[in-house]
Design a protein around this motif. Structure first.
Motif, short mmCIF file in Angstrom:
data_model
loop_
_atom_site.label_atom_id
_atom_site.label_comp_id
_atom_site.label_asym_id
_atom_site.label_seq_id
_atom_site.Cartn_x
_atom_site.Cartn_y
_atom_site.Cartn_z
N ALA A 56 45.27 -32.18 56.16
CA ALA A 56 44.83 -33.66 56.20
C ALA A 56 44.97 -33.93 57.66
O ALA A 56 44.03 -34.76 58.21
CB ALA A 56 45.44 -34.47 55.25
N HIS A 57 46.15 -33.79 58.18
CA HIS A 57 46.54 -34.35 59.57
C HIS A 57 45.61 -33.41 60.82
O HIS A 57 45.09 -34.01 61.60
CB HIS A 57 47.90 -34.27 59.88
N SER A 58 45.09 -32.29 60.13
CA SER A 58 44.52 -31.58 61.10
C SER A 58 42.96 -32.26 61.22
O SER A 58 42.00 -32.22 62.20
CB SER A 58 44.26 -30.16 60.78
N LEU A 60 42.02 -35.04 60.91
CA LEU A 60 42.29 -36.45 61.70
C LEU A 60 42.58 -36.37 63.14
O LEU A 60 42.82 -37.11 63.97
CB LEU A 60 42.85 -37.43 61.03
N ARG A 61 43.01 -34.95 63.39
CA ARG A 61 43.62 -34.73 64.74
C ARG A 61 44.70 -35.52 65.08
O ARG A 61 45.12 -36.02 66.19
CB ARG A 61 42.76 -34.80 66.00
N LEU A 62 45.54 -35.48 64.03
CA LEU A 62 46.91 -36.27 64.25
C LEU A 62 48.22 -35.62 64.41
O LEU A 62 49.21 -36.03 64.43
CB LEU A 62 47.14 -37.24 62.91
N LEU A 63 48.01 -34.13 64.76
CA LEU A 63 49.10 -33.42 64.68
C LEU A 63 49.65 -33.30 66.30
O LEU A 63 48.74 -33.60 67.29
CB LEU A 63 48.62 -31.73 64.43
N PRO A 64 50.92 -33.31 66.29
CA PRO A 64 51.40 -33.41 67.96
C PRO A 64 50.78 -32.27 68.90
O PRO A 64 51.16 -31.13 68.86
CB PRO A 64 52.91 -33.26 67.61
N PRO A 65 50.12 -32.73 69.82
CA PRO A 65 49.29 -31.61 70.87
C PRO A 65 50.19 -30.69 71.40
O PRO A 65 49.80 -29.54 71.72
CB PRO A 65 48.37 -32.34 71.58
N GLU A 215 32.19 -47.58 43.84
CA GLU A 215 31.65 -48.72 44.63
C GLU A 215 31.37 -48.48 45.91
O GLU A 215 30.02 -48.99 46.37
CB GLU A 215 32.68 -49.84 44.77
N PHE A 216 31.62 -47.59 46.72
CA PHE A 216 31.64 -47.32 48.12
C PHE A 216 30.78 -46.02 48.27
O PHE A 216 30.58 -45.72 49.24
CB PHE A 216 32.81 -47.49 48.99
N ASN A 217 30.97 -45.16 47.37
CA ASN A 217 30.32 -43.84 47.21
C ASN A 217 30.84 -42.84 48.36
O ASN A 217 30.23 -42.34 48.96
CB ASN A 217 28.63 -43.66 47.44
N MET A 218 32.29 -43.04 48.24
CA MET A 218 33.11 -42.37 49.22
C MET A 218 33.48 -40.75 48.66
O MET A 218 33.54 -40.75 47.36
CB MET A 218 34.24 -42.77 49.88
N ALA A 219 34.00 -39.98 49.45
CA ALA A 219 34.36 -38.64 49.09
C ALA A 219 36.07 -39.00 49.28
O ALA A 219 36.48 -39.71 50.19
CB ALA A 219 34.06 -37.46 49.84
N ILE A 220 36.74 -38.37 48.34
CA ILE A 220 38.07 -38.28 48.53
C ILE A 220 38.75 -37.11 48.41
O ILE A 220 38.35 -36.21 47.57
CB ILE A 220 38.87 -38.97 47.25
N LEU A 221 39.69 -36.71 49.39
CA LEU A 221 40.60 -35.56 49.38
C LEU A 221 42.03 -36.01 48.86
O LEU A 221 42.70 -36.64 49.72
CB LEU A 221 40.70 -35.07 50.62
N MET A 222 42.20 -35.79 47.66
CA MET A 222 43.32 -36.05 47.04
C MET A 222 44.50 -34.98 47.03
O MET A 222 44.41 -33.76 46.71
CB MET A 222 43.20 -36.34 45.61
#
Length: 335
Positions: A56-58, A60-65, A215-222
């Motif tokens: 998940a963090h990959s 969004l590129r939220l991993l510590p570089p 309502e928003f027709n969004m995809a979810i990664l659960m």
């Protein structure tokens, strides 16, 4: 893992992520492949330490570089009004491009809302910040939008002026959901959204996510440990072990006809309604290997109850096979 001919919203191909620590290299992801369609839900399950949150963090590129490196693979995301997907694995994590995507096109509900919400700012201030960052609106309009989102997640409008510490766990989780959905993202990543909540609040949060998805027709990664949650919400499921996807497919295929010994073990370890009270659960023997250890061959063979059957010696890294259409498994028992 296959079916690349479809125009998926998110496609991850052979993603490899390593952490370089003082003790050694942690191979967090070793060739993860996933895909997710617009408006659908993909469940990501597995024991702690198998790589779910790193995946998940990959995205969004939220991993510590300085600590973490993407060693290979692609993270293809199809932006709004874009004909071709963008490879997020090659995007600078500090760039304006990824900042325009975070919270706007891809949003995330983090695992613990108390540590994800800033304690010195009101809930409204934090939702308004996300709205004003991605939408050209005035502070007054942003506040009005924040109140509308709080109302959408069944919170009172006056919560906009409350601080996180004054809210219950369920209310904080709803506030995090309101913040994540404030810019109408195409993809919502929900990392253990019901952790530490009682079952009544869990049911409310899940029902809320499903209604807002429609309502928003969004995809979810659960992302969750709870297979019951996956059975209720997901269209497809991917089972991870030690940085690899070992089985994936439609929810009816994987939970109704599990193939990989690890998936079978997870399902056998669950209590079931109507079972005799004196029946002992069947735990998976052993534990997940040390993250610093490099396991050769099949990552699960050290704990596998059917190890050495059908010529399996554990030394070979199994390839992905498709015993039935859309149902993929990484195990030599199905060659």
């Amino acid at each position: 893992m296959k079916n690349e001919e479809k125009n998926y919203l998110l496609t991850i191909k052979d993603l490899v992520v390593h952490f370089h620590t003082l003790e050694g290299i942690v191979r967090a992801l070793e060739g993860v492949s996933l895909h997710l369609e617009q408006g659908k839900t993909l469940g990501l399950v597995g024991e702690s330490g198998c790589g779910k949150s790193v995946t998940a963090h990959s995205i969004l590129r939220l991993l510590p570089p300085k600590l973490c490196k993407i060693k290979g693979g692609e993270i293809l995301f199809r932006q709004r009004d874009s004909a071709e997907p963008i490879d997020l694995a090659k995007v600078d994590p500090q760039s304006d491009l990824i900042r325009s995507i975070r919270g706007h096109e891809i949003a995330m509900i983090f695992q613990e809302p108390m540590t994800s919400l800033a304690p010195i700012y009101t809930v409204g201030d934090q939702i308004m910040e996300a709205i004003m960052l991605h939408r050209q609106v005035s502070p007054e309009q942003a506040r009005e939008s924040a109140m509308e989102m709080l109302k959408a997640v069944a919170l009172a409008e006056n919560v906009v002026d409350e601080y996180p510490y004054r809210l219950s766990g369920g209310q904080r989780q709803r506030a995090m959901t309101a913040m994540a959905l404030s810019c109408n993202p195409s993809l919502l990543i929900a990392d253990e959204p019901t952790t530490a909540l009682d079952v009544t609040i869990q049911a409310q949060i899940l029902e809320l996510l499903m209604s807002l998805q429609k309502e928003f027709n969004m995809a979810i990664l659960m992302i969750t440990h709870n297979l019951g949650v996956i059975a209720e919400m997901a269209d497809e499921v991917a089972v991870m072990y030690l940085g690899r996807v070992v089985e994936s497919g439609a929810i009816e295929q994987v939970l109704g006809n599990p193939l990989h010994p690890y998936t079978i073990g997870l399902l056998k370890s669950l209590p079931k309604m109507g079972d005799q009270t004196n029946r002992r659960l069947a735990p998976i023997p052993g534990s997940v290997p040390d993250p610093l250890a490099k396991v050769e061959g099949c990552p699960f063979h050290l704990r596998c109850p059917v190890y050495k059957q059908k010529g399996c010696d554990g030394k070979e890294l199994p390839s992905v096979v498709e015993p039935e259409p859309g149902h993929l498994v990484r195990c030599v028992l199905y060659y």
